[in-house]
Design a protein around this motif. Structure first.
Motif, mmCIF file in Angstrom:
data_model
loop_
_atom_site.group_PDB
_atom_site.id
_atom_site.type_symbol
_atom_site.label_atom_id
_atom_site.label_comp_id
_atom_site.label_asym_id
_atom_site.label_seq_id
_atom_site.Cartn_x
_atom_site.Cartn_y
_atom_site.Cartn_z
ATOM 1 N N GLU A 1 0.812 -1.221 0.000
ATOM 2 C CA GLU A 1 0.000 0.000 0.000
ATOM 3 C C GLU A 1 0.844 1.269 0.000
ATOM 4 N N GLN A 2 2.001 1.241 0.694
ATOM 5 C CA GLN A 2 2.740 2.478 0.917
ATOM 6 C C GLN A 2 4.164 2.492 0.378
ATOM 7 N N GLY A 3 4.660 1.352 -0.052
ATOM 8 C CA GLY A 3 6.053 1.300 -0.505
ATOM 9 C C GLY A 3 6.995 1.446 0.667
ATOM 10 N N GLU A 4 8.022 2.226 0.479
ATOM 11 C CA GLU A 4 9.027 2.423 1.525
ATOM 12 C C GLU A 4 8.454 3.315 2.622
ATOM 13 N N VAL A 5 8.369 2.768 3.843
ATOM 14 C CA VAL A 5 7.799 3.545 4.948
ATOM 15 C C VAL A 5 8.863 4.136 5.863
ATOM 16 N N GLN A 6 10.085 3.644 5.764
ATOM 17 C CA GLN A 6 11.188 4.172 6.562
ATOM 18 C C GLN A 6 12.416 4.217 5.675
ATOM 19 N N SER A 7 13.125 5.348 5.683
ATOM 20 C CA SER A 7 14.267 5.455 4.781
ATOM 21 C C SER A 7 15.572 5.854 5.484
ATOM 22 N N ASP A 8 15.493 6.463 6.629
ATOM 23 C CA ASP A 8 16.707 6.896 7.320
ATOM 24 C C ASP A 8 17.440 5.716 7.944
ATOM 25 N N LEU B 1 1.435 -0.553 14.649
ATOM 26 C CA LEU B 1 1.223 -1.207 13.363
ATOM 27 C C LEU B 1 -0.033 -0.660 12.683
ATOM 28 N N ASP B 2 -1.060 -0.405 13.480
ATOM 29 C CA ASP B 2 -2.310 0.145 12.902
ATOM 30 C C ASP B 2 -2.090 1.501 12.252
ATOM 31 N N ASP B 3 -1.143 2.314 12.794
ATOM 32 C CA ASP B 3 -0.859 3.618 12.210
ATOM 33 C C ASP B 3 -0.355 3.462 10.773
ATOM 34 N N PHE B 4 0.519 2.472 10.543
ATOM 35 C CA PHE B 4 1.020 2.233 9.203
ATOM 36 C C PHE B 4 -0.098 1.775 8.272
ATOM 37 N N LEU B 5 -1.007 0.974 8.813
ATOM 38 C CA LEU B 5 -2.100 0.443 7.988
ATOM 39 C C LEU B 5 -3.091 1.542 7.587
ATOM 40 N N LYS B 6 -3.247 2.545 8.437
ATOM 41 C CA LYS B 6 -4.217 3.606 8.176
ATOM 42 C C LYS B 6 -3.656 4.679 7.254
ATOM 43 N N ARG B 7 -2.288 4.760 7.147
ATOM 44 C CA ARG B 7 -1.686 5.786 6.301
ATOM 45 C C ARG B 7 -1.927 5.450 4.840
ATOM 46 N N GLY B 8 -1.722 6.429 4.003
ATOM 47 C CA GLY B 8 -1.773 6.153 2.580
ATOM 48 C C GLY B 8 -2.845 6.795 1.921
#
Length: 163
Positions: A15-22, A156-163
């Protein structure tokens, strides 16, 4: 229907691709530790979308980028190809059942992953890490504690709700 944590990450990356890059500071410390201990082959266990695998490959290590998420590995592989990094191998597996031979790796990096699941899941994971690590190998594991500045920042729910 509730999705198991094992499947959540693939859903997030789709759904979001890369969620963390640093690159985390812990990885820079780990890199120094790996170099001081003459590590050549390092497994990034639970590599996600590869931010740390790419960093370690750029530092000259032979990296084994592994994750339970096929999508995370596809993103990692795409980034590595764009950077012409040919010192990374990719493998999908569950951290509770690592699909490599015994005593294979000089070093293992495992950040923010071993805390997923139950206590029994963590026990299986640690036993697998020990099994695939060479004698006198080096493991860097980062458990997020309640004292960590990132504790409670994300669920984990925060990541699922983003996008």
């Amino acid at each position: 229907m509730e999705i198991k944590w094992e499947q959540q990450w693939d859903k997030i990356y789709k759904e979001q691709g890369e969620v963390q890059s640093d690159v985390l500071p812990t990885v820079k410390v780990a890199m120094d530790i790996f170099k001081k201990n003459n590590c050549k082959s390092v497994m990034d266990l639970g590599c996600g979308t590869g931010r740390h695998s790419i960093y370690l490959a750029n530092q000259g290590f032979k990296v084994y980028a592994t994750d339970i998420s096929e999508t995370g590995l596809e993103i990692t592989k795409s980034k590595a190809e764009k950077l012409n990094l040919n010192n990374i191998e990719f493998k999908q597996h569950d951290m509770r059942n690592i699909s490599f031979d015994n005593n294979l790796f000089d070093g293992i990096l495992c950040l923010w992953t071993t805390g997923h699941g139950t206590l029994e899941d963590s026990r299986k994971n640690v036993n697998e890490i020990y099994r695939v690590l060479k004698p006198n190998g080096v493991v860097v594991i980062d458990y997020v504690s309640i004292d960590d500045k990132n504790y409670g920042k994300y669920k984990l729910d925060d990541f699922l709700k983003r996008g």
